[in-house]
Design a protein around this motif. Structure first.
Motif, PDB file in Angstrom:
ATOM      1  N   ALA A  62       3.698  10.618   8.478  1.00 36.12           N
ATOM      2  CA  ALA A  62       2.245  10.851   8.677  1.00 36.12           C
ATOM      3  C   ALA A  62       1.468   9.804   8.230  1.00 36.12           C
ATOM      4  N   TRP A  63       1.865   8.893   7.276  1.00 35.34           N
ATOM      5  CA  TRP A  63       1.525   7.858   6.580  1.00 35.34           C
ATOM      6  C   TRP A  63       1.335   6.557   7.439  1.00 35.34           C
ATOM      7  N   LEU A  64       2.465   6.566   8.226  1.00 36.21           N
ATOM      8  CA  LEU A  64       2.695   5.479   9.271  1.00 36.21           C
ATOM      9  C   LEU A  64       1.716   5.516  10.457  1.00 36.21           C
ATOM     10  N   ASN A  65       1.510   6.727  10.909  1.00 41.86           N
ATOM     11  CA  ASN A  65       0.517   7.171  11.871  1.00 41.86           C
ATOM     12  C   ASN A  65      -0.846   6.822  11.596  1.00 41.86           C
ATOM     13  N   GLN A 118       0.787  -1.266   0.043  1.00 41.91           N
ATOM     14  CA  GLN A 118      -0.122   0.022   0.084  1.00 41.91           C
ATOM     15  C   GLN A 118       0.518   1.087  -0.045  1.00 41.91           C
ATOM     16  N   TRP A 119       1.939   1.332   0.861  1.00 40.11           N
ATOM     17  CA  TRP A 119       2.634   2.457   0.799  1.00 40.11           C
ATOM     18  C   TRP A 119       3.652   2.655  -0.590  1.00 40.11           C
ATOM     19  N   VAL A 126       7.444  -2.132   8.873  1.00 40.78           N
ATOM     20  CA  VAL A 126       6.804  -1.518   7.739  1.00 40.78           C
ATOM     21  C   VAL A 126       7.839  -0.216   7.585  1.00 40.78           C
ATOM     22  N   GLU A 127       8.030   0.406   8.561  1.00 41.97           N
ATOM     23  CA  GLU A 127       9.056   1.435   8.529  1.00 41.97           C
ATOM     24  C   GLU A 127      10.267   1.220   7.717  1.00 41.97           C
ATOM     25  N   ARG A 128      10.922   0.219   8.425  1.00 43.22           N
ATOM     26  CA  ARG A 128      12.308  -0.244   7.943  1.00 43.22           C
ATOM     27  C   ARG A 128      12.353  -0.478   6.722  1.00 43.22           C
ATOM     28  N   LEU A 129      11.266  -1.246   5.944  1.00 43.40           N
ATOM     29  CA  LEU A 129      11.227  -1.620   4.678  1.00 43.40           C
ATOM     30  C   LEU A 129      10.877  -0.337   3.589  1.00 43.40           C
TER      31      LEU A 129
END
Length: 69
Positions: free
Chosen positions: A35-38, A24-25, A50-53
């Motif tokens: 902001a997207w992760l939040n 999705q990212w 998810v952030e790491r990848l």
């Protein structure tokens, strides 16, 4: 994968969620990753992975998209 953030690694079902969120990212290509992760990720190991990848993909360039030499 070594854990550098102090949380546990994602488990089986969590890995499926990680995969879905990373795809999705890639589709969304947000300008503001935090902001997207939040908005999209639960807290904890799923968000960290998810952030790491996403950060790794964002810095890897297009080397996989080109043809073989």
């Amino acid at each position: 994968m070594p854990d550098t953030q102090g949380g546990a690694e994602p488990g089986g079902e969590e890995w499926e969620l990680v995969k879905e969120l990373v795809f999705q990212w890639e589709t969304d290509q947000p300008a503001d990753l935090d902001a997207w992760l939040n908005e999209h990720c639960p807290a904890g190991s799923v968000r960290l992975e998810v952030e790491r990848l996403a950060r790794a993909a964002a810095t890897s360039g297009d080397f996989m998209r080109g043809g073989a030499a």
